[in-house]
Motif scaffolding. Structure first.
Motif, PDB file in Angstrom:
ATOM      1  N   SER A 407       0.808  -1.221   0.000  1.00 48.92           N
ATOM      2  CA  SER A 407       0.000   0.000   0.000  1.00 48.92           C
ATOM      3  C   SER A 407       0.840   1.269   0.000  1.00 48.92           C
ATOM      4  CB  SER A 407      -0.920   0.008   1.228  1.00 48.92           C
ATOM      5  OG  SER A 407      -0.167   0.158   2.418  1.00 48.92           O
ATOM      6  N   ALA A 408       2.139   1.158   0.271  1.00 50.28           N
ATOM      7  CA  ALA A 408       2.978   2.349   0.414  1.00 50.28           C
ATOM      8  C   ALA A 408       3.565   2.832  -0.908  1.00 50.28           C
ATOM      9  CB  ALA A 408       4.113   2.070   1.401  1.00 50.28           C
ATOM     10  N   VAL A 409       3.563   1.991  -1.941  1.00 48.98           N
ATOM     11  CA  VAL A 409       4.170   2.359  -3.220  1.00 48.98           C
ATOM     12  C   VAL A 409       3.069   2.538  -4.263  1.00 48.98           C
ATOM     13  CG1 VAL A 409       6.247   1.051  -2.641  1.00 48.98           C
ATOM     14  CG2 VAL A 409       4.457  -0.040  -3.983  1.00 48.98           C
ATOM     15  N   PRO A 410       3.386   3.121  -5.425  1.00 52.23           N
ATOM     16  CA  PRO A 410       2.370   3.257  -6.481  1.00 52.23           C
ATOM     17  C   PRO A 410       1.730   1.912  -6.814  1.00 52.23           C
ATOM     18  CG  PRO A 410       4.332   4.511  -7.055  1.00 52.23           C
ATOM     19  CD  PRO A 410       4.673   3.746  -5.814  1.00 52.23           C
ATOM     20  N   ARG A 411       0.407   1.918  -6.995  1.00 57.10           N
ATOM     21  CA  ARG A 411      -0.322   0.672  -7.239  1.00 57.10           C
ATOM     22  C   ARG A 411       0.188  -0.061  -8.479  1.00 57.10           C
ATOM     23  NH1 ARG A 411      -2.780  -0.797  -2.632  1.00 57.10           N
ATOM     24  NH2 ARG A 411      -3.575   1.059  -1.597  1.00 57.10           N
ATOM     25  N   GLU A 412       0.672   0.706  -9.447  1.00 58.38           N
ATOM     26  CA  GLU A 412       1.133   0.092 -10.684  1.00 58.38           C
ATOM     27  C   GLU A 412       2.398  -0.739 -10.483  1.00 58.38           C
ATOM     28  OE1 GLU A 412      -1.309   3.665 -11.540  1.00 58.38           O
ATOM     29  OE2 GLU A 412       0.403   3.212 -10.237  1.00 58.38           O
ATOM     30  N   LEU A 413       3.055  -0.585  -9.327  1.00 51.98           N
ATOM     31  CA  LEU A 413       4.266  -1.357  -9.031  1.00 51.98           C
ATOM     32  C   LEU A 413       3.969  -2.549  -8.129  1.00 51.98           C
ATOM     33  CD1 LEU A 413       6.847   1.524  -8.403  1.00 51.98           C
ATOM     34  CD2 LEU A 413       6.492   0.176 -10.480  1.00 51.98           C
ATOM     35  N   ALA A 414       2.689  -2.950  -8.054  1.00 50.67           N
ATOM     36  CA  ALA A 414       2.316  -4.069  -7.191  1.00 50.67           C
ATOM     37  C   ALA A 414       3.046  -5.352  -7.586  1.00 50.67           C
ATOM     38  CB  ALA A 414       0.806  -4.291  -7.233  1.00 50.67           C
ATOM     39  N   GLY A 415       3.298  -5.531  -8.891  1.00 53.57           N
ATOM     40  CA  GLY A 415       4.025  -6.716  -9.335  1.00 53.57           C
ATOM     41  C   GLY A 415       5.442  -6.738  -8.797  1.00 53.57           C
ATOM     42  N   ASP A 416       6.107  -5.579  -8.801  1.00 57.28           N
ATOM     43  CA  ASP A 416       7.463  -5.499  -8.248  1.00 57.28           C
ATOM     44  C   ASP A 416       7.456  -5.730  -6.741  1.00 57.28           C
ATOM     45  OD1 ASP A 416       9.545  -4.326 -10.390  1.00 57.28           O
ATOM     46  OD2 ASP A 416       7.571  -3.520 -10.801  1.00 57.28           O
ATOM     47  N   VAL A 417       6.403  -5.234  -6.068  1.00 57.42           N
ATOM     48  CA  VAL A 417       6.294  -5.479  -4.624  1.00 57.42           C
ATOM     49  C   VAL A 417       6.157  -6.971  -4.344  1.00 57.42           C
ATOM     50  CG1 VAL A 417       4.896  -5.092  -2.561  1.00 57.42           C
ATOM     51  CG2 VAL A 417       5.300  -3.219  -4.153  1.00 57.42           C
ATOM     52  N   GLY A 418       5.297  -7.653  -5.119  1.00 64.38           N
ATOM     53  CA  GLY A 418       5.127  -9.083  -4.933  1.00 64.38           C
ATOM     54  C   GLY A 418       6.413  -9.849  -5.195  1.00 64.38           C
ATOM     55  N   ALA A 419       7.137  -9.457  -6.252  1.00 64.33           N
ATOM     56  CA  ALA A 419       8.402 -10.128  -6.562  1.00 64.33           C
ATOM     57  C   ALA A 419       9.443  -9.867  -5.468  1.00 64.33           C
ATOM     58  CB  ALA A 419       8.921  -9.646  -7.913  1.00 64.33           C
ATOM     59  N   TRP A 420       9.498  -8.625  -4.991  1.00 65.25           N
ATOM     60  CA  TRP A 420      10.457  -8.283  -3.932  1.00 65.25           C
ATOM     61  C   TRP A 420      10.125  -9.031  -2.651  1.00 65.25           C
ATOM     62  CZ3 TRP A 420      15.090  -6.621  -3.343  1.00 65.25           C
ATOM     63  CH2 TRP A 420      15.534  -6.091  -2.129  1.00 65.25           C
ATOM     64  N   ARG A 421       8.829  -9.130  -2.357  1.00 67.72           N
ATOM     65  CA  ARG A 421       8.418  -9.883  -1.173  1.00 67.72           C
ATOM     66  C   ARG A 421       8.839 -11.351  -1.304  1.00 67.72           C
ATOM     67  NH1 ARG A 421       3.417 -13.565  -0.452  1.00 67.72           N
ATOM     68  NH2 ARG A 421       3.204 -13.678   1.793  1.00 67.72           N
ATOM     69  N   GLY A 422       8.641 -11.942  -2.505  1.00 71.93           N
ATOM     70  CA  GLY A 422       9.058 -13.321  -2.717  1.00 71.93           C
ATOM     71  C   GLY A 422      10.553 -13.496  -2.579  1.00 71.93           C
ATOM     72  N   LEU A 423      11.327 -12.534  -3.096  1.00 69.22           N
ATOM     73  CA  LEU A 423      12.789 -12.600  -2.988  1.00 69.22           C
ATOM     74  C   LEU A 423      13.221 -12.541  -1.538  1.00 69.22           C
ATOM     75  CD1 LEU A 423      15.625 -12.513  -4.271  1.00 69.22           C
ATOM     76  CD2 LEU A 423      15.382 -10.029  -4.412  1.00 69.22           C
ATOM     77  N   VAL A 424      12.731 -11.543  -0.806  1.00 73.49           N
ATOM     78  CA  VAL A 424      13.111 -11.390   0.600  1.00 73.49           C
ATOM     79  C   VAL A 424      12.635 -12.584   1.426  1.00 73.49           C
ATOM     80  CG1 VAL A 424      12.813  -9.958   2.666  1.00 73.49           C
ATOM     81  CG2 VAL A 424      13.150  -8.886   0.442  1.00 73.49           C
ATOM     82  N   HIS A 425      11.393 -13.030   1.162  1.00 71.09           N
ATOM     83  CA  HIS A 425      10.812 -14.144   1.900  1.00 71.09           C
ATOM     84  C   HIS A 425      11.691 -15.392   1.792  1.00 71.09           C
ATOM     85  CE1 HIS A 425       7.083 -16.345   3.378  1.00 71.09           C
ATOM     86  NE2 HIS A 425       7.892 -17.329   3.027  1.00 71.09           N
TER      87      HIS A 425
END
Length: 590
Positions: A407-425
């Motif tokens: 929710s903190a970044v532009p909505r259009e970057l939700a895919g990058d957020v999901g990928a970053w979450r998967g990487l960190v996870h």
């Protein structure tokens, strides 16, 4: 007439979308998450069947999670470029084949390769699950779907504990993974009922950046995975090579960190030149987003390490069966599920930083409680309470940090957020298992050495014959098999087994205390977490041109908790910053 105007002005009720896509999403998440938990509770059967050490199971687990981390950034782009549903279907089929490879494994190497293959294709599956939710659900349905997706991971843990534990105790551990082959076939068939997500032929993929990221993660994976078997500093006999007597593990870790720096330098140059890149740095635009990442990494490191050490304790120290292990840690897994499902009810009452700080304190307290209460009687009320508290804190934090960053970044970057979450996870979780294993084995070696010196019944000749520096967690029966023909008397064998028993328990207790200290350190970055913003995810999570995304503002009518940190790179104006500060102050008063 008034009634007619009312009828015309009242919008028709929005028809709820079918829950079939969510069923496919949840079942696929269970398929993807099942293997790690099944391997953990099947530890005793695998070590006996494949004639390998318990830490080899940890190596197999990290193989899957590290390979997913290596390709997760590329996986999100490939799905968008060639069509999410098509890529998803191919990945589900390959994952089912990898599970068949695990079920048919004849050696630790085969287990390692099959698990690594499954992790690589999960990198294609994970981003697709978020896309299916974004394209099929809106408003409240979307919020519920995201929560259920997060809850599917601990739900898979509960199923794995019950099913894999029962199978491993009765018909054999291999059948659990055979069941995942069947589930994969079901998910593949159901996926044809999903809405087709159009491919984005104009999306450019940064292949160089994806290769650099994969190389960095692979180097880190081999380095951290080799800490316990190859040696933390000095090379053991199991090391593939040595450099002046030193282990290759720390060298690979250093090279991986260097490649990580190269990756971020490459991405920054591509972003400044407005060229396609594998990851958008606006996901980490400020110290607040970095704080969320730090909290996510620490919690997953601590949680995954504890999730490996606890079954290791039950099966190796206590000698319990797989089904007994499953029932013992079900309270822990259920509490993760409940916390990740219901933490959303706290979002309107407390800012994320307060929830996160409270969660880390609970996790640290639970680990301290476990460290001081674990004995050979798992039925102690304080041990069960410690597991429940650990699960509640872990589940709340993991769900919170993903939603907050999303929710903190532009909505259009939700895919990058999901990928970053998967990487960190996956990277943090794998490092957690590897480091916890290396630390626990190192403590075990030291404690065995000091314990043997304190027992005159254990001769120096036996200590010389058995390389204590290469000690590993073994059951009493395994210890007897290793040193049975090297002892001079039954009294010496009994004393050696007693030394190993005490060292095993103490090594795990000290490891749990170390994890509790790390959880307490996370309270500091938790205090810098941003607030949450309302809004739905866009249907297209990977923009064709990321530089066309409008810079994020901070409208007061959308903010749940205003974002406390903005930077010049985010393009915020002085007026927006003032509005954000006023909103934050008003909500702090409330």
């Amino acid at each position: 007439m008034a009634s007619e105007r009312t009828t015309k002005e009242t919008p028709p009720p929005v028809k709820a979308a079918s829950w079939l896509p969510l069923i496919v999403v949840v079942l696929t998440q269970i398929q993807a998450s099942f293997a790690v938990n099944a391997l953990t509770v099947s530890m005793q059967g695998i070590t006996t069947d494949l004639d390998t050490a318990a830490t080899s199971v940890g190596t197999a687990i990290t193989a899957g999670t590290f390979s997913m981390a290596a390709f997760i950034l590329l996986g999100a782009k490939l799905g968008a470029r060639f069509g999410t549903r098509k890529v998803f279907q191919i990945a589900v089929a390959i994952h089912a084949a990898a599970m068949a490879g695990v079920a048919l494994s004849l050696s630790p190497a085969m287990l390692f390769i099959a698990q690594a293959s499954s992790g690589a294709v999960i990198a294609l599956i994970a981003p697709a699950l978020t896309v299916f939710i974004a394209t099929n659900y809106k408003d409240q349905q979307q919020a519920k779907a995201i929560g259920l997706l997060a809850a599917a991971i601990p739900a898979a843990g509960v199923l794995a504990l019950l099913i894999a534990g029962w199978f491993a105790t009765t018909i054999g551990w291999r059948y659990s993974f055979g069941l995942m082959v069947v589930l994969g076939a079901i998910n593949l068939l159901l996926s044809f009922r999903l809405k087709t997500v159009p491919a984005q032929p104009n999306l450019k993929i940064d292949w160089t950046g994806s290769i650099i990221a994969a190389v960095a993660v692979i180097l880190l994976s081999f380095g951290f995975s080799g800490l316990s078997s190859w040696g933390t500093w000095f090379a053991t006999s199991q090391a593939p090579f040595e450099i002046l007597g030193l282990s290759p593990a720390p060298l690979l870790i250093i090279l991986g960190l260097i490649m990580g720096q190269v990756f971020f330098t490459w991405i920054r140059k591509r972003q400044d030149a407005k060229l396609p890149r594998i990851f958008d740095l606006r996901v980490l635009a400020s110290s607040s987003e970095l704080a969320v990442t730090a909290c996510m990494a620490i919690m997953l490191f601590v949680g995954t390490a504890a999730n490996f050490l606890i079954p290791l304790y039950i099966q190796i120290v206590q000698g319990r069966s797989s089904i007994e292990t499953s029932f013992s840690i079900i309270p822990y897994t259920l509490s993760i599920f409940l916390a990740s499902t219901f933490v959303a009810f706290l979002y309107d009452k407390f800012p994320p930083r307060v929830i996160a700080q409270g969660g880390f304190v609970v996790v640290a307290g639970a680990l301290i409680l476990l460290a001081f209460t674990i004995r050979n009687d798992w039925g102690q009320i304080f041990v069960v309470l410690g597991l429940i508290l650990l699960g509640l804190g872990q589940g709340a934090i993991v769900a919170l940090v993903f939603n907050t960053l999303l929710s903190a970044v532009p909505r259009e970057l939700a895919g990058d957020v999901g990928a970053w979450r998967g990487l960190v996870h996956n990277l943090s979780g794998s490092v957690g298992i590897a480091v916890a294993s290396a630390f626990a084995v190192g403590m075990l070696s030291s404690l065995i050495a000091s314990g043997a010196a304190a027992h005159p019944e254990v001769s120096q000749e036996l200590i010389y014959k058995v390389n204590i520096n290469e000690a590993d967690f073994m059951t009493n029966a395994q210890v007897e098999g290793v040193i049975g023909d090297r002892v001079s008397s039954p009294a010496e064998l009994e004393a050696a087994i007693e030394v190993n028993e005490e060292a095993r328990l103490r090594a795990l207790q000290i490891s749990l205390l170390g994890l509790s200290g790390l959880a307490l350190l996370a309270v500091v970055p938790a205090g810098r977490m941003p607030g949450r913003m309302k809004g739905d995810l866009p249907e297209q999570l990977e923009p064709d041109d990321p530089d066309a995304i409008p810079e994020p503002g901070l409208p007061a009518d959308q903010a749940v908790t205003a974002h406390p940190t903005t930077t010049a790179s985010q393009g915020t104006t002085a007026a927006q910053t003032t509005t954000a500060a006023q909103t934050t102050t008003e909500q702090a008063k409330r």
